[in-house]
Design a protein around this motif. Structure first.
Motif, mmCIF file in Angstrom:
data_model
loop_
_atom_site.group_PDB
_atom_site.id
_atom_site.type_symbol
_atom_site.label_atom_id
_atom_site.label_comp_id
_atom_site.label_asym_id
_atom_site.label_seq_id
_atom_site.Cartn_x
_atom_site.Cartn_y
_atom_site.Cartn_z
ATOM 1 N N VAL A 170 10.453 -1.577 15.281
ATOM 2 C CA VAL A 170 9.822 -1.851 14.105
ATOM 3 C C VAL A 170 10.021 -3.249 14.696
ATOM 4 N N TYR A 203 8.952 9.296 15.393
ATOM 5 C CA TYR A 203 7.171 10.442 15.131
ATOM 6 C C TYR A 203 7.612 11.292 16.405
ATOM 7 N N GLY A 260 4.159 -3.060 5.669
ATOM 8 C CA GLY A 260 4.333 -1.557 4.518
ATOM 9 C C GLY A 260 6.191 -0.904 4.275
ATOM 10 N N HIS A 266 -10.931 -7.624 0.048
ATOM 11 C CA HIS A 266 -11.340 -7.214 0.474
ATOM 12 C C HIS A 266 -11.620 -6.742 1.821
ATOM 13 N N MET A 293 0.426 6.365 1.621
ATOM 14 C CA MET A 293 0.528 6.940 2.181
ATOM 15 C C MET A 293 2.330 8.517 2.867
ATOM 16 N N LYS A 299 -6.279 -8.304 -3.901
ATOM 17 C CA LYS A 299 -7.467 -8.104 -3.419
ATOM 18 C C LYS A 299 -8.712 -7.074 -4.184
ATOM 19 N N TYR A 344 -4.911 0.063 -4.876
ATOM 20 C CA TYR A 344 -3.710 0.351 -3.703
ATOM 21 C C TYR A 344 -3.450 1.958 -4.929
ATOM 22 N N LYS A 350 0.357 1.396 11.290
ATOM 23 C CA LYS A 350 0.630 2.615 10.363
ATOM 24 C C LYS A 350 1.743 3.700 10.809
ATOM 25 N N HIS A 379 13.084 -4.996 8.384
ATOM 26 C CA HIS A 379 11.564 -5.970 8.521
ATOM 27 C C HIS A 379 12.852 -7.382 8.751
ATOM 28 N N TRP A 387 0.474 -0.955 -0.042
ATOM 29 C CA TRP A 387 -0.233 0.106 0.215
ATOM 30 C C TRP A 387 0.519 1.620 -0.191
ATOM 31 N N PRO A 388 1.730 1.549 0.842
ATOM 32 C CA PRO A 388 2.355 3.088 0.782
ATOM 33 C C PRO A 388 3.402 3.425 -0.426
ATOM 34 N N HIS A 393 -2.435 -7.516 8.758
ATOM 35 C CA HIS A 393 -2.376 -6.191 8.061
ATOM 36 C C HIS A 393 -1.870 -4.804 9.040
ATOM 37 N N SER A 394 -0.967 -3.946 9.046
ATOM 38 C CA SER A 394 -0.916 -2.794 9.244
ATOM 39 C C SER A 394 -0.268 -3.186 10.620
ATOM 40 N N PRO A 395 0.636 -3.949 10.612
ATOM 41 C CA PRO A 395 1.569 -4.032 12.178
ATOM 42 C C PRO A 395 1.832 -3.060 12.904
ATOM 43 N N LEU A 396 2.415 -1.862 12.101
ATOM 44 C CA LEU A 396 3.273 -1.105 12.966
ATOM 45 C C LEU A 396 1.945 -0.061 13.211
HETATM 46 N N1 LIG Z 1 -6.594 -5.532 4.360
HETATM 47 C C1 LIG Z 1 -6.990 -4.134 4.474
HETATM 48 O O1 LIG Z 1 -7.795 -3.643 4.702
HETATM 49 C C2 LIG Z 1 -5.713 -3.738 4.625
HETATM 50 C C3 LIG Z 1 -6.014 -2.469 5.158
HETATM 51 C C4 LIG Z 1 -4.081 -1.517 5.974
HETATM 52 C C5 LIG Z 1 -2.809 -2.351 5.425
HETATM 53 N N2 LIG Z 1 -3.150 -3.560 4.413
HETATM 54 C C6 LIG Z 1 -1.925 -4.304 3.842
HETATM 55 O O2 LIG Z 1 -1.183 -4.888 4.670
HETATM 56 C C7 LIG Z 1 -0.445 -3.293 4.942
HETATM 57 C C8 LIG Z 1 0.487 -3.413 6.551
HETATM 58 O O3 LIG Z 1 0.363 -2.362 6.601
HETATM 59 P P1 LIG Z 1 0.102 -0.541 6.013
HETATM 60 O O4 LIG Z 1 1.357 -0.480 5.155
HETATM 61 O O5 LIG Z 1 -0.710 0.252 5.733
HETATM 62 O O6 LIG Z 1 1.005 -0.346 7.502
HETATM 63 P P2 LIG Z 1 2.199 -1.018 8.841
HETATM 64 O O7 LIG Z 1 2.826 -1.767 7.930
HETATM 65 O O8 LIG Z 1 1.616 -0.535 9.687
HETATM 66 O O9 LIG Z 1 3.336 0.629 8.295
HETATM 67 C C9 LIG Z 1 3.450 0.739 6.863
HETATM 68 C C10 LIG Z 1 4.567 2.107 7.285
HETATM 69 O O10 LIG Z 1 5.038 2.423 8.658
HETATM 70 C C11 LIG Z 1 6.551 3.007 7.983
HETATM 71 N N3 LIG Z 1 7.665 1.714 8.175
HETATM 72 C C12 LIG Z 1 7.961 0.805 7.900
HETATM 73 N N4 LIG Z 1 8.679 0.136 7.901
HETATM 74 C C13 LIG Z 1 10.116 0.421 9.375
HETATM 75 C C14 LIG Z 1 10.998 1.157 9.331
HETATM 76 N N5 LIG Z 1 11.489 0.413 9.418
HETATM 77 N N6 LIG Z 1 11.494 2.095 10.500
HETATM 78 C C15 LIG Z 1 10.826 2.505 10.087
HETATM 79 N N7 LIG Z 1 9.326 3.393 9.496
HETATM 80 C C16 LIG Z 1 8.879 2.305 8.902
HETATM 81 C C17 LIG Z 1 6.155 2.990 6.790
HETATM 82 O O11 LIG Z 1 5.597 5.028 6.517
HETATM 83 P P3 LIG Z 1 6.335 5.894 7.313
HETATM 84 O O12 LIG Z 1 7.678 6.396 6.863
HETATM 85 O O13 LIG Z 1 5.912 7.219 6.202
HETATM 86 O O14 LIG Z 1 6.748 6.406 8.537
HETATM 87 C C18 LIG Z 1 5.212 2.578 6.339
HETATM 88 O O15 LIG Z 1 4.841 2.907 4.558
HETATM 89 C C19 LIG Z 1 -0.155 -2.735 3.638
HETATM 90 O O16 LIG Z 1 0.703 -2.170 2.778
HETATM 91 C C20 LIG Z 1 -1.503 -3.721 2.803
HETATM 92 O O17 LIG Z 1 -0.385 -4.430 1.985
HETATM 93 C C21 LIG Z 1 -4.394 -4.148 4.208
#
Ligand SMILES: NC(=O)c1ccc[n+]([C@@H]2O[C@H](COP(=O)([O-])OP(=O)(O)OC[C@H]3O[C@@H](n4cnc5c(N)ncnc54)[C@H](OP(=O)(O)O)[C@@H]3O)[C@@H](O)[C@H]2O)c1
Length: 302
Positions: free
Chosen positions: A247, A202, A266, A112, A27, A80, A56, A195, A276, A21-22, A190-193
């Motif tokens: 992380v 931050y 992401g 989705h 994002m 999806k 996406y 977001k 990661h 997604w990112p 999904h969204s394990p960090l």
């Molecule tokens: N099924 C659904 O409804 C749904 C909803 C959401 C997501 N998803 C899926 O789940 C995936 C993961 O969720 P997400 O991408 O939304 O959120 P996430 O994994 O919780 O957070 C990703 C964001 O965290 C930051 N980050 C990642 N690795 C990092 C690191 N090593 N150090 C510092 N910052 C880091 C980056 O943004 P910054 O650097 O800008 O901070 C990155 O874009 C998505 O990409 C998507 O494939 C699915």
């Protein structure tokens, strides 16, 4: 890289996946060349499960370019259907995705989310048909609760549910995780960090640009943002004590549950992916888990 089975009758997949997604720009803007390098860095590091979606933005097309030069054969590709879950809607969504991704089939095709206007039976019948045709090797759902999963299983066997789960989002622990365990359904997190709340990057003064979805999320504004970051700072101390960063702690924490098959993280650049990869194989001890639990009892509830 550790592998787990995706559901009781599914394939082995890596415990770490790349959430795409990112890199689609949701994002904040990501340069296409950087996005391609990020996807390839993930596959080169063993993070071979890629998750994207019709919704996406540019993600599927960018993934399609990144998967040239032999990368397609090295990954488990999930996408999806994101909006219209009627039979015609799903069929045309998949055709659009195959075209954008420049592939003949995907490894996992998911619905989705659950929308009450589309009967689950008809949706699952269409998904099963796509699997029979070989356009999707496996089928799954996303953001379904236990009740919707039970209904879906009456029509078709599916192997996975993709759901939100992080230290700040634990709702699935109550009903959905036990249901998936009982029924042999794999869980893609999904969204394990949360977001970016769980990255240690931050400060409360940070303002996200307009093209970043976080600029509109209440959790990333004002008092709520500050309260989440205070808890994240305390979690970071545990990470550092264990030789990890926040992380990696957040990823390892999600993987402590055997019911979690894969954590989709992401990333916006190759260096985040390398971070990661460092979480693979990390097992948190009872004492660390107890300290984390205690800190999380002070996390905001929204
Ligand atoms: N099924 C659904 O409804 C749904 C909803 C959401 C997501 N998803 C899926 O789940 C995936 C993961 O969720 P997400 O991408 O939304 O959120 P996430 O994994 O919780 O957070 C990703 C964001 O965290 C930051 N980050 C990642 N690795 C990092 C690191 N090593 N150090 C510092 N910052 C880091 C980056 O943004 P910054 O650097 O800008 O901070 C990155 O874009 C998505 O990409 C998507 O494939 C699915």
């Amino acid at each position: 890289m550790e592998y787990r089975q995706l559901g009781s009758d599914g394939p082995q997949v890596p415990v770490l996946g790349l959430g795409a997604w990112p890199i689609g720009g949701g994002m904040g803007h990501v340069d296409e060349r950087v996005a391609i390098n990020t996807i390839r860095a993930a596959i080169d590091s063993g993070i071979t499960l890629l998750d994207t979606a019709q919704a996406y933005r540019t993600s599927e097309a960018t993934v399609g370019v990144a998967l040239r030069d032999g990368y397609r054969d090295r990954c488990f590709l999930a996408t999806k259907a994101s909006s219209d879950y009627s039979r015609e809607g799903i069929l045309s969504s998949l055709e659009d995705s195959l075209r954008a991704l420049d592939v003949d089939y995907v490894d996992l095709y998911q619905i989705h989310n659950w929308k009450p206007e589309y009967p689950i039976e008809a949706t699952m019948e269409t998904m099963a048909r796509l699997q029979e045709q070989g356009k999707a090797r496996y089928i799954g759902v996303s953001n379904y609760g236990a009740a919707q999963m039970a209904q879906a299983l009456k029509t078709a066997r599916f192997g996975s549910n993709q759901v939100r789960y992080s230290m700040f989002d634990r709702q699935i622990e109550v009903q959905d995780v036990p249901f998936c365990e009982q029924e042999g359904i794999g869980i893609l997190v999904h969204s394990p960090l949360a977001k970016g709340l769980l990255t240690g990057v931050y400060t409360p003064a940070h303002r996200f640009p307009q093209d970043d979805e976080r600029s509109r999320f209440p959790r990333f504004q004002g008092d709520a943002f500050a309260r989440y970051l205070t808890v994240a700072d305390r979690l970071q101390e545990i990470a550092l004590d264990g030789g990890l960063n926040l992380v990696q702690l957040a990823i390892a924490w999600a993987l402590r549950l055997p019911a979690i098959t894969c954590v989709l993280v992401g990333a916006k650049n190759p260096s985040q992916v390398q971070d990661h990869a460092g979480a693979a194989g990390v097992v948190l001890g009872d004492e660390e888990l107890a300290r984390i639990s205690e800190i999380l009892s002070d996390a905001p509830q929204d």
